[in-house]
Scaffold this active site. Structure first.
Site: not given
Length: 110
Positions: A62-63
């Site tokens: 998700c980064h």
DNA sequence: TAGATGACTAATA
DNA sequence: CTATTAGCCATCT
């Protein structure tokens, strides 16, 4: 304590996870792009909600998902604003002050 | 069923 | 540039 309750088909969530996993190393994308790719261009918030629900940064990077202007997600979402930035930098993503160099690392799903 | 919430985005001041 | 407003829509309470 499964959070996904009335997701009807969970398809949207699953798609979000799959798409995020498809982002190559050293690239980033936006919530809006993911939403658009899933035929829900107005559901950028739901994409973010899905990632929040996912809670598995190991499986889903998700980064690599940032705001439309290249800024990173709020710190509380990652337990440290610096964390996300460092992860991205570690993959070769360059930054412009406080934002990602979208021109260089923006990944559009084709 | 209705109202509130939010890891968004674009427009406006 | 930053701050605020409004629109968006699945999910939550």
């Amino acid at each position: 304590m499964e959070i996904k309750k009335r997701t009807n088909e969970n398809n949207f969530f699953e798609q979000v996870y799959e798409v995020v996993k498809l982002i190559p190393c050293g690239k980033v994308t936006t919530y809006g792009e993911i939403a658009k790719f899933l035929s829900r261009p107005k559901c950028a918030r739901q994409v973010g909600w899905a990632l929040h629900n996912n809670q598995s940064p190991i499986v889903v990077p998700c980064h690599r998902v940032v705001f439309a202007d290249g800024s990173l997600s709020p710190a509380f979402a990652f337990g440290g604003e610096n964390k996300q930035r460092q992860l991205l930098a570690c993959e070769g993503v360059t930054f412009n002050e406080n934002k990602v160099n979208m021109d260089k690392h923006f990944y559009r799903f084709v």
